[in-house]
Enzyme design. Structure first.
Site, mmCIF file in Angstrom:
data_model
loop_
_atom_site.group_PDB
_atom_site.id
_atom_site.type_symbol
_atom_site.label_atom_id
_atom_site.label_comp_id
_atom_site.label_asym_id
_atom_site.label_seq_id
_atom_site.Cartn_x
_atom_site.Cartn_y
_atom_site.Cartn_z
ATOM 1 N N CYS A 1 0.822 -1.214 0.000
ATOM 2 C CA CYS A 1 0.000 0.000 0.000
ATOM 3 C C CYS A 1 0.855 1.263 0.000
ATOM 4 C CB CYS A 1 -0.945 0.008 1.204
ATOM 5 S SG CYS A 1 -0.100 -0.114 2.802
ATOM 6 N N GLY B 1 -14.817 0.130 10.677
ATOM 7 C CA GLY B 1 -13.985 0.709 9.628
ATOM 8 C C GLY B 1 -12.575 0.142 9.633
ATOM 9 N N ARG C 1 4.220 1.346 -1.301
ATOM 10 C CA ARG C 1 5.293 1.386 -2.288
ATOM 11 C C ARG C 1 5.069 0.370 -3.401
ATOM 12 N NH1 ARG C 1 9.724 1.860 -0.169
ATOM 13 N NH2 ARG C 1 9.023 2.028 1.991
ATOM 14 N N PRO D 1 7.265 -4.213 11.006
ATOM 15 C CA PRO D 1 7.747 -5.534 10.607
ATOM 16 C C PRO D 1 7.054 -6.143 9.393
ATOM 17 C CG PRO D 1 6.252 -5.743 12.466
ATOM 18 C CD PRO D 1 6.363 -4.269 12.175
ATOM 19 N N GLN D 2 5.872 -5.621 9.021
ATOM 20 C CA GLN D 2 5.099 -6.275 7.957
ATOM 21 C C GLN D 2 5.844 -6.313 6.620
ATOM 22 O OE1 GLN D 2 3.765 -4.024 10.018
ATOM 23 N NE2 GLN D 2 2.157 -5.143 11.101
ATOM 24 N N GLN E 1 6.109 -9.055 3.321
ATOM 25 C CA GLN E 1 5.669 -8.640 1.981
ATOM 26 C C GLN E 1 6.795 -8.819 0.967
ATOM 27 O OE1 GLN E 1 4.497 -4.727 3.258
ATOM 28 N NE2 GLN E 1 2.331 -5.248 3.347
#
Length: 445
Positions: free
Chosen positions: A54, A195, A56, A119-120, A124
């Site tokens: 989301c 949301g 890059r 850390p995500q 990815q």
């Protein structure tokens, strides 16, 4: 970078590009195969790994010298249905060789993330790497660069504290809630609003081991959909309740996280007083991260009710960010160490063909010399000569490698390599003849 190969990076990220540009540049997994197939038709292409999150989209490409980056990448992006102008315009980032590798290592370590140290991105990157490998074989330089990036990222996360402490409001709310209870698994939370921020906070609650989670939303369909998504088909730890049951539910939970888009408060003093009578003195913690506020200011006046707002959470976030920034020098040192190892590996890539030719030349001489000794002497003597010459070759090769590695400039190293080629590679067939027995007569003309 190795003389025979290069790396190119074309990218878009949150530092320069607004959200709408990043959305247009996104490469979904279904398009990766088409992009790689288009690149494979370009002269000089070796391999590529597209990375798209989301925040890059970056395309890492290993190439040979004949690859023309601008023309080839522009053409391939267009073939895959992507807008190359996004990458070549004012928002684009274009790096080559060492700078491209440095960027990859920093991305893996979370140093280029919107939230420093998150850390995500590591997972990815690994997903993007695996997906690219499913479509084609990665070149040696790109493969080594990604493996080094994974190692660098892991070291930064384990050897520094750059990933500690919540740096998002949603996570800060959960981190604060953990301080209220000795064991989260013995308590339940209420999420008011379904949301994106609420969903993120709910996932954090589940990761931290909350004993149960109730979702209340004005749209019952969205509440049920979020509950189902969070459960993931594994039990009913998360349940949805109708909006009309909000007041009653306050009595059944210990912590409330409210994040609706309402223009008026949805949690009122009279609702909380009624809930507290049923709670029999058990405290209620209310985290309000909505703008405008979901919780009426007078709720904080209700006995045993503790209200925390965005200002409280932002204070936690800023303190944690400051602590993470203090870890940057240590993280940067790790990155430099790993980059130095990668550069050394790349340098040896250039050396290997020439050193292999040199080794083959010396081994050929050794075999002929040992064969001559074996014809004249015993097997024991021949074995001793063989062992002695093997040690000699090892020392000569070691000194040669040291000389090549210690060259003060790329030009000097290339000159040393050229000398090895001239002395050994072209003359192997002519010069590697068996030594002549000094007792044997010379050939006569």
């Amino acid at each position: 970078m190795a003389g025979h190969a290069g790396l190119h990076l074309w990218g878009i990220d949150h530092r320069l590009a607004p959200t709408e540009v990043r959305e247009r540049a996104h490469i979904d997994p279904g398009r990766v195969g088409g992009l790689l197939a288009a690149l494979a038709r370009e002269p000089g292409f070796v391999s590529a790994v597209p990375v798209s999150t989301c925040n890059r989209t970056e395309i890492y490409v290993e190439t040979l010298p004949e690859f023309a980056p601008h023309e080839c990448l522009t053409r391939s992006l267009a073939t895959a249905g992507l807008d190359s102008a996004l990458f070549t315009g004012e928002y684009g980032v274009r790096l080559t060789d060492g700078e491209a590798v440095r960027r990859l290592y920093r991305v893996s370590a979370g140093l280029e993330s919107m939230m420093l140290g998150e850390p995500q991105i590591s997972g990815q990157l690994k997903d993007a790497y695996r997906l690219a490998k499913e479509h084609h074989e990665l070149g040696p330089v790109l493969m080594r660069a990604f493996q080094g990036a994974f190692r660098a990222g892991k070291r930064v996360r384990t050897e520094t504290k750059i990933g500690e402490g919540a740096v998002s409001v949603a996570f800060a709310a959960v981190e604060l809630a953990r301080k209220f209870f000795a064991d989260l698994s013995r308590h339940r939370a209420l999420l008011v609003g379904a949301g994106e921020t609420g969903a993120l906070a709910a996932r954090h609650f589940l990761q931290q081991g909350i004993g149960g989670l109730i979702v209340v939303n004005r749209s019952p369909e969205r509440a049920r959909a979020l509950a189902a998504d969070l459960n993931g088909g594994k039990g009913e730890l998360v349940r949805a309740r109708p909006w009309e049951e909000l007041a009653a539910t306050l009595a059944d939970v210990d912590v409330v996280l409210s994040t609706t888009g309402s223009l008026e408060p949805v949690i009122l003093p009279e609702m909380v007083r009624a809930a507290m009578r049923r709670r029999k003195g058990r405290p209620l913690y209310v985290l309000d991260i909505a703008v405008p506020r979901d919780v009426h200011p007078d709720v904080a006046r209700v006995d045993e009710t503790y209200v925390f707002g965005l200002d409280d959470l932002d204070e936690i976030v800023q303190a944690n960010l400051a602590a993470r920034r203090k870890q940057l020098p240590a993280a940067e040192r790790i990155i430099e160490q790993e980059l130095a190892e990668f550069r050394a590996w790349v340098g040896e890539m250039d050396l290997r063909p020439s050193v292999a030719e040199f080794r083959a030349y010396l081994e050929d001489l050794k075999e002929k010399q040992v064969g001559y000794v074996r014809r004249k002497q015993s097997d024991e003597v021949a074995a001793a000569v063989d062992a002695s010459l093997q040690q000699f070759i090892k020392k000569v090769l070691g000194r040669s490698m040291e000389s090549l590695k210690s060259a003060e400039s790329e030009q000097e190293r290339l000159q040393h390599l050229a000398t090895l080629h001239r002395l050994f590679a072209p003359q192997t067939a002519q010069t590697s003849q068996a030594p002549r027995d000094p007792q044997e007569p010379h050939d006569r003309p």
